[in-house]
Write a protein that holds these residues in place. Structure first.
Motif, PDB file in Angstrom:
ATOM      1  N   ALA A  98      44.597  40.482  42.303  1.00 36.33           N
ATOM      2  CA  ALA A  98      45.751  41.324  42.629  1.00 36.33           C
ATOM      3  C   ALA A  98      46.940  41.038  41.730  1.00 36.33           C
ATOM      4  O   ALA A  98      47.817  41.894  41.551  1.00 36.33           O
ATOM      5  CB  ALA A  98      46.143  41.121  44.092  1.00 36.33           C
ATOM      6  N   HIS A  99      46.955  39.842  41.133  1.00 37.73           N
ATOM      7  CA  HIS A  99      48.035  39.484  40.202  1.00 37.73           C
ATOM      8  C   HIS A  99      47.741  39.927  38.770  1.00 37.73           C
ATOM      9  O   HIS A  99      48.522  39.619  37.859  1.00 37.73           O
ATOM     10  CB  HIS A  99      48.262  37.973  40.236  1.00 37.73           C
ATOM     11  CG  HIS A  99      48.807  37.458  41.533  1.00 37.73           C
ATOM     12  ND1 HIS A  99      50.016  37.864  42.059  1.00 37.73           N
ATOM     13  CD2 HIS A  99      48.291  36.584  42.429  1.00 37.73           C
ATOM     14  CE1 HIS A  99      50.231  37.259  43.205  1.00 37.73           C
ATOM     15  NE2 HIS A  99      49.194  36.473  43.461  1.00 37.73           N
ATOM     16  N   ARG A 100      46.632  40.639  38.566  1.00 38.64           N
ATOM     17  CA  ARG A 100      46.250  41.135  37.242  1.00 38.64           C
ATOM     18  C   ARG A 100      45.994  42.640  37.304  1.00 38.64           C
ATOM     19  O   ARG A 100      44.880  43.104  37.045  1.00 38.64           O
ATOM     20  CB  ARG A 100      44.994  40.406  36.744  1.00 38.64           C
ATOM     21  CG  ARG A 100      45.173  38.910  36.522  1.00 38.64           C
ATOM     22  CD  ARG A 100      43.813  38.249  36.320  1.00 38.64           C
ATOM     23  NE  ARG A 100      43.910  36.878  35.857  1.00 38.64           N
ATOM     24  CZ  ARG A 100      44.109  35.825  36.638  1.00 38.64           C
ATOM     25  NH1 ARG A 100      44.268  35.998  37.946  1.00 38.64           N
ATOM     26  NH2 ARG A 100      44.162  34.599  36.140  1.00 38.64           N
ATOM     27  N   PRO A 101      46.982  43.446  37.673  1.00 37.37           N
ATOM     28  CA  PRO A 101      46.759  44.887  37.850  1.00 37.37           C
ATOM     29  C   PRO A 101      46.279  45.543  36.558  1.00 37.37           C
ATOM     30  O   PRO A 101      46.764  45.244  35.470  1.00 37.37           O
ATOM     31  CB  PRO A 101      48.129  45.417  38.277  1.00 37.37           C
ATOM     32  CG  PRO A 101      49.106  44.393  37.794  1.00 37.37           C
ATOM     33  CD  PRO A 101      48.401  43.085  37.879  1.00 37.37           C
ATOM     34  N   GLY A 102      45.289  46.443  36.712  1.00 33.52           N
ATOM     35  CA  GLY A 102      44.783  47.222  35.591  1.00 33.52           C
ATOM     36  C   GLY A 102      43.805  46.502  34.701  1.00 33.52           C
ATOM     37  O   GLY A 102      43.370  47.059  33.678  1.00 33.52           O
ATOM     38  N   VAL A 103      43.394  45.283  35.030  1.00 30.07           N
ATOM     39  CA  VAL A 103      42.536  44.499  34.151  1.00 30.07           C
ATOM     40  C   VAL A 103      41.118  45.081  34.113  1.00 30.07           C
ATOM     41  O   VAL A 103      40.632  45.652  35.082  1.00 30.07           O
ATOM     42  CB  VAL A 103      42.504  43.022  34.628  1.00 30.07           C
ATOM     43  CG1 VAL A 103      41.783  42.883  35.961  1.00 30.07           C
ATOM     44  CG2 VAL A 103      41.889  42.119  33.570  1.00 30.07           C
ATOM     45  N   SER A 104      40.474  44.944  32.958  1.00 30.29           N
ATOM     46  CA  SER A 104      39.076  45.347  32.784  1.00 30.29           C
ATOM     47  C   SER A 104      38.185  44.138  33.064  1.00 30.29           C
ATOM     48  O   SER A 104      38.333  43.095  32.417  1.00 30.29           O
ATOM     49  CB  SER A 104      38.830  45.855  31.362  1.00 30.29           C
ATOM     50  OG  SER A 104      39.600  47.013  31.114  1.00 30.29           O
ATOM     51  N   VAL A 105      37.264  44.277  34.024  1.00 27.37           N
ATOM     52  CA  VAL A 105      36.497  43.137  34.536  1.00 27.37           C
ATOM     53  C   VAL A 105      35.005  43.333  34.300  1.00 27.37           C
ATOM     54  O   VAL A 105      34.447  44.396  34.616  1.00 27.37           O
ATOM     55  CB  VAL A 105      36.752  42.966  36.049  1.00 27.37           C
ATOM     56  CG1 VAL A 105      35.830  41.904  36.643  1.00 27.37           C
ATOM     57  CG2 VAL A 105      38.206  42.602  36.302  1.00 27.37           C
ATOM     58  N   LEU A 106      34.362  42.300  33.774  1.00 31.20           N
ATOM     59  CA  LEU A 106      32.905  42.226  33.764  1.00 31.20           C
ATOM     60  C   LEU A 106      32.479  41.442  34.989  1.00 31.20           C
ATOM     61  O   LEU A 106      32.898  40.299  35.186  1.00 31.20           O
ATOM     62  CB  LEU A 106      32.400  41.514  32.503  1.00 31.20           C
ATOM     63  CG  LEU A 106      30.897  41.179  32.524  1.00 31.20           C
ATOM     64  CD1 LEU A 106      30.056  42.458  32.460  1.00 31.20           C
ATOM     65  CD2 LEU A 106      30.522  40.229  31.390  1.00 31.20           C
ATOM     66  N   HIS A 107      31.653  42.050  35.816  1.00 28.24           N
ATOM     67  CA  HIS A 107      31.124  41.353  36.982  1.00 28.24           C
ATOM     68  C   HIS A 107      29.798  40.710  36.628  1.00 28.24           C
ATOM     69  O   HIS A 107      28.854  41.386  36.210  1.00 28.24           O
ATOM     70  CB  HIS A 107      30.917  42.327  38.140  1.00 28.24           C
ATOM     71  CG  HIS A 107      30.284  41.688  39.335  1.00 28.24           C
ATOM     72  ND1 HIS A 107      29.368  42.338  40.134  1.00 28.24           N
ATOM     73  CD2 HIS A 107      30.430  40.432  39.867  1.00 28.24           C
ATOM     74  CE1 HIS A 107      28.981  41.527  41.103  1.00 28.24           C
ATOM     75  NE2 HIS A 107      29.602  40.364  40.952  1.00 28.24           N
ATOM     76  N   VAL A 108      29.709  39.399  36.811  1.00 25.17           N
ATOM     77  CA  VAL A 108      28.454  38.668  36.675  1.00 25.17           C
ATOM     78  C   VAL A 108      28.048  38.251  38.074  1.00 25.17           C
ATOM     79  O   VAL A 108      28.727  37.437  38.711  1.00 25.17           O
ATOM     80  CB  VAL A 108      28.607  37.437  35.763  1.00 25.17           C
ATOM     81  CG1 VAL A 108      27.318  36.612  35.763  1.00 25.17           C
ATOM     82  CG2 VAL A 108      28.963  37.869  34.347  1.00 25.17           C
TER      83      VAL A 108
END
Length: 288
Positions: A98-108
């Protein structure tokens, strides 16, 4: 001359320690169930502690948010009367995201862990486009090991992509088998030079979250000396409690105790060689 330490007592029942605490911070996997079935004596002990006026917050390194952990416990057959609330590493991970709005995340991790991202301002991305990795586990933890992720992790480390580990456990016991967790993947990433933020035990954020939840249940803040942590993880439950200034009870499980090993002074000295961070007592299983 070295001063001999008092041995860690091995208790048959938690009753002698129950009166010293207003609330328990209780590990789940290895204490309340084995991943397939509940431990009936542990569930009964929790119900009895709550009936005496105590509160129980389940403090879990599960990468699932608390409502999903409740559903999992329902499915295994752990009675809701055994606990008041749950704080999970999944909850701590969501707070960090929630403290990284808009981040692109790879889910492993496996598809079943995707609810950890529900409602958050982020985009799930492929490895080459990800700004952040969130590891909740292994995609197929019945067959894979962290070595299966070496090539992927190497590419991510080369780009200095940070990782959030949503379950710091290395392994858990599932129905008599040892299963790798996200902590094993994260450890491999660190060996490759990757940066990892661990969300869960033994790190302080989940203890702060748990203390806040206990205060809500109790109607006032509960001092650390009136809390008792109970768990089977030496480097998670017991170490984390010590860092938070909370007394603990170690529950022996296959995570650290081999088949046929006795829970005795020699084993406990091997598990807890440091004079700091030792549990108050040890048990072969939680029971009243």
């Amino acid at each position: 001359m070295a001063v001999a330490r008092a041995p860690i007592p091995v208790l048959e029942t938690i009753a002698p320690l129950a009166g010293r605490a207003d609330a328990w911070l209780l590990d789940i996997w290895g204490v309340l169930h084995d991943g397939a079935k509940p431990f009936a004596p542990a569930v009964a002990a929790c119900e009895r502690f709550r009936a005496s006026g105590g509160h129980i917050v389940l403090l879990s390194n599960s990468p699932r948010p608390a409502p999903r952990v409740v559903a999992q416990l329902d499915g295994i057959g752990v009675a809701r009367a055994a606990y008041d609330a749950i704080v999970s590493s999944g909850d701590a991970t969501r707070l960090a995201l929630a403290h990284r709005p808009g981040v692109s995340v790879l889910h492993v991790g496996p598809e079943r862990d995707r609810p950890i991202f529900d409602g958050l301002d982020l985009t799930l991305a492929e490895a080459d486009a990800a700004e952040l990795v969130v590891c909740t586990g292994l995609a197929d933890d019945e067959r894979e090991t962290p070595d299966d992720y070496a090539e992927l992790l190497g590419r991510l480390a080369a780009r200095d992509v940070p990782m959030i580990c949503a379950n710091p456990d290395l392994k858990v016991e599932r129905a008599g088998r040892m299963i790798w967790c996200a902590g094993g993947v994260a450890a491999g990433y660190e060996r490759l030079g990757g940066s990892v933020l661990y969300a869960g035990k033994p790190y302080p954020e989940v203890y702060r979250m748990a203390a806040e939840r206990i205060a809500e249940l109790h109607g006032a803040a509960v001092p650390s000396e009136r809390l008792l942590a109970i768990g089977d993880g030496v480097a998670t439950d017991i170490l984390g409690a010590a860092r938070a200034g909370i007394a603990s009870v170690y529950i022996a499980s296959a995570v650290h105790v081999g088949a046929g090993e006795r829970l005795d002074d020699a084993l406990l000295e091997r598990l807890f060689p440091s004079p700091t961070g030792r549990p108050l007592a040890a048990m072969t299983g939680l029971r009243w």
